[in-house]
Design a protein around this motif. Structure first.
Motif, PDB file in Angstrom:
ATOM      1  N   GLU A   1      40.585  81.257  91.876  1.00 12.81           N
ATOM      2  CA  GLU A   1      39.563  80.110  92.515  1.00 12.81           C
ATOM      3  C   GLU A   1      38.361  79.278  91.760  1.00 12.81           C
ATOM      4  OE1 GLU A   1      38.520  84.083  95.733  1.00 12.81           O
ATOM      5  OE2 GLU A   1      36.800  82.555  95.859  1.00 12.81           O
ATOM      6  N   ASP A   2      38.438  79.699  91.067  1.00 11.35           N
ATOM      7  CA  ASP A   2      37.639  78.316  90.108  1.00 11.35           C
ATOM      8  C   ASP A   2      38.652  77.494  89.280  1.00 11.35           C
ATOM      9  OD1 ASP A   2      35.522  80.126  89.683  1.00 11.35           O
ATOM     10  OD2 ASP A   2      35.755  80.498  87.573  1.00 11.35           O
ATOM     11  N   ILE A   3      39.705  77.542  89.196  1.00  9.36           N
ATOM     12  CA  ILE A   3      40.090  76.637  89.319  1.00  9.36           C
ATOM     13  C   ILE A   3      40.918  75.634  90.424  1.00  9.36           C
ATOM     14  CG2 ILE A   3      42.824  75.358  88.183  1.00  9.36           C
ATOM     15  CD1 ILE A   3      42.837  78.319  86.762  1.00  9.36           C
ATOM     16  N   MET A   4      41.181  76.693  90.852  1.00 13.04           N
ATOM     17  CA  MET A   4      41.457  75.413  92.364  1.00 13.04           C
ATOM     18  C   MET A   4      39.876  74.878  93.244  1.00 13.04           C
ATOM     19  SD  MET A   4      44.421  76.270  94.015  1.00 13.04           S
ATOM     20  CE  MET A   4      44.084  75.651  95.575  1.00 13.04           C
ATOM     21  N   LEU A   5      38.722  75.643  92.755  1.00 13.22           N
ATOM     22  CA  LEU A   5      37.573  74.731  93.526  1.00 13.22           C
ATOM     23  C   LEU A   5      37.087  74.041  92.508  1.00 13.22           C
ATOM     24  CD1 LEU A   5      35.012  77.781  93.731  1.00 13.22           C
ATOM     25  CD2 LEU A   5      35.886  76.116  95.463  1.00 13.22           C
ATOM     26  N   ASP A   6      37.668  73.639  91.289  1.00  6.90           N
ATOM     27  CA  ASP A   6      37.778  72.223  90.483  1.00  6.90           C
ATOM     28  C   ASP A   6      38.695  71.258  90.738  1.00  6.90           C
ATOM     29  OD1 ASP A   6      34.989  73.070  89.888  1.00  6.90           O
ATOM     30  OD2 ASP A   6      36.098  74.308  87.530  1.00  6.90           O
ATOM     31  N   LYS A   7      39.621  71.905  91.147  1.00  8.52           N
ATOM     32  CA  LYS A   7      40.428  70.776  90.989  1.00  8.52           C
ATOM     33  C   LYS A   7      41.197  70.172  91.606  1.00  8.52           C
ATOM     34  CE  LYS A   7      45.994  70.784  90.137  1.00  8.52           C
ATOM     35  NZ  LYS A   7      47.235  71.474  90.909  1.00  8.52           N
TER      36      LYS A   7
ATOM     37  N   GLY B   1      40.563  65.950  90.019  1.00  9.77           N
ATOM     38  CA  GLY B   1      42.107  65.298  90.541  1.00  9.77           C
ATOM     39  C   GLY B   1      40.926  63.833  90.526  1.00  9.77           C
ATOM     40  N   LYS B   2      40.114  63.724  92.029  1.00  2.00           N
ATOM     41  CA  LYS B   2      40.195  62.719  92.714  1.00  2.00           C
ATOM     42  C   LYS B   2      39.252  61.586  91.672  1.00  2.00           C
ATOM     43  CE  LYS B   2      39.490  64.980  97.178  1.00  2.00           C
ATOM     44  NZ  LYS B   2      38.938  65.539  98.025  1.00  2.00           N
ATOM     45  N   VAL B   3      38.183  62.166  91.490  1.00  2.00           N
ATOM     46  CA  VAL B   3      36.984  61.583  90.243  1.00  2.00           C
ATOM     47  C   VAL B   3      38.189  61.010  89.420  1.00  2.00           C
ATOM     48  CG1 VAL B   3      35.556  61.345  88.312  1.00  2.00           C
ATOM     49  CG2 VAL B   3      35.850  62.865  90.633  1.00  2.00           C
ATOM     50  N   SER B   4      39.174  61.399  88.339  1.00  2.00           N
ATOM     51  CA  SER B   4      40.621  61.111  87.362  1.00  2.00           C
ATOM     52  C   SER B   4      41.421  60.495  87.618  1.00  2.00           C
ATOM     53  CB  SER B   4      40.883  62.373  86.875  1.00  2.00           C
ATOM     54  OG  SER B   4      40.286  62.937  86.051  1.00  2.00           O
ATOM     55  N   ASP B   5      41.803  60.306  88.851  1.00  2.00           N
ATOM     56  CA  ASP B   5      42.874  59.312  89.988  1.00  2.00           C
ATOM     57  C   ASP B   5      41.860  58.136  89.607  1.00  2.00           C
ATOM     58  OD1 ASP B   5      44.660  61.085  89.800  1.00  2.00           O
ATOM     59  OD2 ASP B   5      44.455  61.898  92.167  1.00  2.00           O
ATOM     60  N   VAL B   6      40.928  58.431  90.214  1.00  2.00           N
ATOM     61  CA  VAL B   6      39.993  56.748  90.253  1.00  2.00           C
ATOM     62  C   VAL B   6      39.866  56.070  88.676  1.00  2.00           C
ATOM     63  CG1 VAL B   6      37.966  55.955  90.805  1.00  2.00           C
ATOM     64  CG2 VAL B   6      39.394  57.302  92.393  1.00  2.00           C
TER      65      VAL B   6
ATOM     66  N   SER C   1      36.847  50.817  78.418  1.00  2.00           N
ATOM     67  CA  SER C   1      38.345  51.267  77.797  1.00  2.00           C
ATOM     68  C   SER C   1      37.641  52.809  77.966  1.00  2.00           C
ATOM     69  CB  SER C   1      38.600  51.075  77.002  1.00  2.00           C
ATOM     70  OG  SER C   1      37.862  51.695  76.024  1.00  2.00           O
ATOM     71  N   ASN C   2      38.918  53.797  77.845  1.00  2.00           N
ATOM     72  CA  ASN C   2      38.959  55.295  77.924  1.00  2.00           C
ATOM     73  C   ASN C   2      37.718  55.694  78.623  1.00  2.00           C
ATOM     74  OD1 ASN C   2      40.247  54.920  76.322  1.00  2.00           O
ATOM     75  ND2 ASN C   2      38.439  54.705  74.180  1.00  2.00           N
ATOM     76  N   TRP C   3      37.797  55.383  79.612  1.00  2.00           N
ATOM     77  CA  TRP C   3      37.465  56.121  81.742  1.00  2.00           C
ATOM     78  C   TRP C   3      37.551  57.290  81.502  1.00  2.00           C
ATOM     79  CZ3 TRP C   3      33.256  52.777  84.135  1.00  2.00           C
ATOM     80  CH2 TRP C   3      33.322  51.427  83.508  1.00  2.00           C
ATOM     81  N   LYS C   4      36.485  58.388  81.924  1.00  2.00           N
ATOM     82  CA  LYS C   4      37.057  59.399  82.297  1.00  2.00           C
ATOM     83  C   LYS C   4      35.674  61.017  82.152  1.00  2.00           C
ATOM     84  CE  LYS C   4      37.015  61.201  76.982  1.00  2.00           C
ATOM     85  NZ  LYS C   4      37.717  61.605  76.419  1.00  2.00           N
ATOM     86  N   ILE C   5      36.331  61.537  83.099  1.00  2.00           N
ATOM     87  CA  ILE C   5      35.542  62.368  83.086  1.00  2.00           C
ATOM     88  C   ILE C   5      33.907  62.565  82.174  1.00  2.00           C
ATOM     89  CG2 ILE C   5      34.640  65.204  83.878  1.00  2.00           C
ATOM     90  CD1 ILE C   5      36.524  64.999  86.172  1.00  2.00           C
ATOM     91  N   ALA C   6      33.083  63.248  81.845  1.00  2.00           N
ATOM     92  CA  ALA C   6      32.751  62.954  80.385  1.00  2.00           C
ATOM     93  C   ALA C   6      32.749  64.694  80.227  1.00  2.00           C
ATOM     94  CB  ALA C   6      30.620  63.573  80.833  1.00  2.00           C
TER      95      ALA C   6
ATOM     96  N   GLY D   1      32.750  68.385  79.033  1.00  2.00           N
ATOM     97  CA  GLY D   1      32.144  69.067  78.883  1.00  2.00           C
ATOM     98  C   GLY D   1      31.789  69.531  80.768  1.00  2.00           C
ATOM     99  N   GLU D   2      32.040  68.650  81.664  1.00  2.00           N
ATOM    100  CA  GLU D   2      31.442  68.346  82.689  1.00  2.00           C
ATOM    101  C   GLU D   2      32.506  68.745  83.596  1.00  2.00           C
ATOM    102  OE1 GLU D   2      28.032  68.398  83.720  1.00  2.00           O
ATOM    103  OE2 GLU D   2      27.830  67.808  81.157  1.00  2.00           O
ATOM    104  N   ASP D   3      32.311  68.976  85.125  1.00  2.00           N
ATOM    105  CA  ASP D   3      32.782  68.977  85.962  1.00  2.00           C
ATOM    106  C   ASP D   3      32.273  67.922  87.577  1.00  2.00           C
ATOM    107  OD1 ASP D   3      35.202  70.685  85.289  1.00  2.00           O
ATOM    108  OD2 ASP D   3      33.554  72.399  85.278  1.00  2.00           O
ATOM    109  N   ALA D   4      33.493  67.871  88.304  1.00  2.00           N
ATOM    110  CA  ALA D   4      32.830  67.054  88.755  1.00  2.00           C
ATOM    111  C   ALA D   4      32.709  67.332  90.159  1.00  2.00           C
ATOM    112  CB  ALA D   4      34.452  65.687  89.554  1.00  2.00           C
ATOM    113  N   SER D   5      32.262  67.556  91.314  1.00  2.00           N
ATOM    114  CA  SER D   5      32.068  68.046  92.464  1.00  2.00           C
ATOM    115  C   SER D   5      32.267  67.535  94.024  1.00  2.00           C
ATOM    116  CB  SER D   5      29.833  68.955  92.392  1.00  2.00           C
ATOM    117  OG  SER D   5      29.956  67.839  92.333  1.00  2.00           O
ATOM    118  N   GLU D   6      31.750  68.372  94.673  1.00  2.00           N
ATOM    119  CA  GLU D   6      32.063  67.608  95.932  1.00  2.00           C
ATOM    120  C   GLU D   6      31.298  68.538  96.983  1.00  2.00           C
ATOM    121  OE1 GLU D   6      36.311  65.906  97.372  1.00  2.00           O
ATOM    122  OE2 GLU D   6      36.440  67.747  97.355  1.00  2.00           O
TER     123      GLU D   6
END
Length: 664
Positions: free
Chosen positions: A62-68, A72-77, A136-141, A143-148
């Motif tokens: 469930e953790d993985i599903m909540l975070d994925k 994924g949305k943020v990483s794609d952008v 360059s090198n844009w990514k989620i910081a 140790g952080e996770d995106a939220s929705e």
């Protein structure tokens, strides 16, 4: 938070989350989901991570599903943005933004503090700056996770430019960038000596004629400003100058702070004795050295003065107390300042490349001129010179003004046994301290926020991520909730004739502060004295003239007076530029402070950022720094990096240098 498509894990709400849920309940009929996100959603990833750690096993499906999905949305952008910027495809990059987007940049792309509003402004900035910046090198910081939540996906992000590392925040709406914050964290090759890079301190081994730390500091104090010139001179040794001085010290920028008072903190010590900070401790930390965990919520003036003096010593600042900056002029050919300082009975000439006026918004008193001031037989002075209430027991006191200082002074005089009348010339915004803390600040600056893992640095960035253009929209629901909560309190004030307002657009205290720096009082008790008549009130009137022993008001009322205090505020910070440099330079720079919101005392056109603060001005080598403790802490980082880059010869072409529309 509402809006999740997957079931939440069964966890106990954190203290901050309980406060958020309370807050949403209060505002449910007033606040749209987007508005709620702006206040509390930006720290959702911090809260969610805290909740997961408290109530679930790490790594469950469930953790993985909540975070994925959010990640994924943020990483794609971010991946698409990274590719478009790396290949110079500006149109592809712009297409990743919403039509109503906002990109707030603190130095990284613009060498300025600037907000691009809408795709057209984003496009123009990228066309002008992309080739030089080389992001360059844009990514989620790390140790952080995106939220929705409620249709908004958000995340902390990191990236690089050719000369710097950056940190920021992004909010996505319908898969595109709605708000983007980019801030410069450090210059490559000129990183602060912290963590693994901290200085050794001790010099192990044997060396003849070795100097101790104390001897080296004494030598530096004897040389800097005499045999060796500083790169930067800061005029003003209050909280702003001290915070900036600490940042520059860590970046190895030779700096002298010039202060007319004898000791650091004297600008607080010399104010009226009842003065306390009205902002809570979580909002007021200085760079590098936060207040201890047992520090009081609201700091008394002498305690904060002692802290500033201690901080100045511990951070090894070159602080010239009992020194007065008499004159400054800029040589366009040598691109340096000549600064004349009176110190220890001698005139010293400094030749810095950069001059920072950190004289503060509360440093140049606005002293009114009324007929009869020259014949008044009692005491009269500006609130900044008020010595306190002790010698005014049984006196008749008239205080002209109705904002923070006026209320504080009236209350102290009443406590000391004076007969006090407040003269309110125009309406004032009042907000009770507990309501402001619980509804206005708790999500970012409170013990609940700290316990839930929200650092002061992140709280600063969350607030910075909200563009000024729409910030008032997010403030209005908060102050509507406060008005509802404290309705009886406001009715009692209005009943005695007090003129209330909530800002031109009902957006409350912080927007008033940003727009004009005046017009409000955070109630810590004085309003009750006004409401119950202990402090007498004359509202909707002005002063016509003073007599030998009284004040005559515009409605003909005569107020007997032994003391008149002019709590009439302060002038624009560029008044100091006029006094110190010249009126021509002050006019060249223009008005300091305000947003151009076209509201009371903040004339348009729209500026998008605070006028002339913490960024380049129309006068090369001249900077303004100040504000409250929060702003002094937060923006000193970005001003120090701009100064360091110039000292090291890093090209700093400024995008969107502010035009001058208002002179003062």
């Amino acid at each position: 938070m509402p809006g999740r498509t997957l079931p939440r894990l069964a966890v106990s709400p954190s203290p901050l989350r309980r406060k958020v849920l309370e807050f949403k309940s209060v505002l449910k009929d007033r606040m749209t989901p987007r508005e709620l996100i702006a206040f509390v959603g930006a720290s959702a990833s911090v809260r969610r991570n805290k909740e997961k750690g408290a109530g679930s096993a790490i790594g469950t499906r469930e953790d993985i599903m909540l975070d994925k999905a959010p990640n994924g949305k943020v990483s794609d952008v971010l991946n698409a943005l990274d590719k478009a910027l790396a290949t110079g495809e500006v149109e592809h990059a712009v297409d990743l933004f919403q039509a109503d987007c906002y990109w707030r940049d603190l130095v990284t792309f613009t060498w300025n503090i600037r907000t691009m509003e809408g795709k057209e402004q984003v496009r123009d900035m990228l066309k002008a700056r992309l080739a030089d910046i080389k992001p360059s090198n844009w990514k989620i910081a790390e140790g952080e996770d995106a939220s929705e939540a409620d249709g908004i996906t958000e995340s902390w992000i990191q990236f690089e430019t050719g000369v710097a590392r950056g940190f920021g925040h992004v909010r996505l709406k319908d898969g595109r960038i709605w708000t983007l914050l980019t801030t410069m964290s450090e210059l490559k090759g000129y990183e602060e000596p912290v963590g693994f890079d901290r200085p050794m301190g001790a010099k192990h081994g044997a060396e003849r004629n070795r100097k101790t730390w104390k001897e080296e500091r004494e030598a530096e104090a004897q040389e800097l400003g005499y045999s060796r010139q500083p790169y930067c001179v800061i005029v003003g040794g209050g909280q702003g100058g001290i915070a900036l001085g600490a940042r520059l010290r860590q970046l190895n920028v030779p700096t002298i702070i010039v202060e007319k008072n004898e000791r650091p903190g004297d600008s607080w010590r010399k104010r009226y004795k009842s003065l306390c900070l009205h902002d809570p401790v979580w909002y007021d930390h200085l760079p590098y050295l936060p207040f201890p965990r047992n520090w009081p919520v609201f700091s008394p003036k002498d305690k904060i003065g002692d802290w500033l003096e201690m901080y100045t010593k511990v951070m090894e600042l070159n602080y010239w107390g009992s020194s007065e900056c008499k004159k400054a002029s800029y040589d366009e050919k040598s691109r340096e300042w000549t600064v004349v300082v009176q110190r220890e009975g001698k005139e010293i000439i400094l030749k810095p490349k950069q001059l920072v006026l950190a004289t503060g918004m509360s440093a140049k008193p606005n002293m009114p001129k009324f007929e009869g001031m020259d014949i008044f037989k009692g005491d009269q002075h500006h609130s900044s010179q008020h010595p306190g209430p002790d010698k005014y027991k049984n006196s008749k006191a008239v205080v002209i003004g109705s904002n923070n200082s006026a209320h504080d002074i009236c209350a102290a005089l009443w406590e000391a046994g004076a007969d006090v009348t407040m003269v309110q010339r125009s309406s004032t915004h009042i907000v009770r301290s507990d309501s402001l803390m619980e509804l206005g600040l708790a999500a970012l600056y409170s013990e609940q926020a700290v316990q839930s893992g929200l650092t002061t640095a992140k709280a600063d960035l969350i607030f910075a991520s909200l563009p000024y253009k729409i910030l008032h929209e997010f403030q209005i629901p908060v102050y509507n909730a406060i008005r509802e909560r404290d309705a009886d309190f406001y009715k009692r004030l209005e009943k005695v004739g007090f003129l209330l307002d909530y800002g031109d657009d009902d957006s409350g205290l912080f927007m008033k502060y940003l727009r004009r720096g005046s017009g409000y009082y955070i109630d810590v008790g004085a309003s009750e004295l006004v409401a119950n008549g202990s402090i007498k009130l004359k509202s909707g009137v002005d002063v016509k003239k003073l007599m030998e022993h009284s004040v005559i008001l515009s409605d003909g009322t005569e107020l007997p007076a032994d003391l008149v205090v002019y709590a009439t505020g302060y002038g624009s910070m560029n008044g100091w530029a006029a006094d110190l440099i010249s009126k021509e330079v002050a006019d060249k720079v223009g008005k300091v402070w305000g947003l151009g919101s076209n509201t009371t005392k903040d004339p348009g056109p729209w500026e998008g950022e605070q006028r002339n603060m913490w960024k380049p001005t129309q006068q090369e080598g001249l900077w303004f720094h100040g504000g409250n403790l929060h702003q002094s802490r937060h923006y000193s980082q970005f001003l120090s990096l701009q100064l360091k880059a110039r000292m090291e010869g890093i090209p700093t072409p400024v995008y969107g240098l502010q035009k001058v529309h208002q002179l003062s």
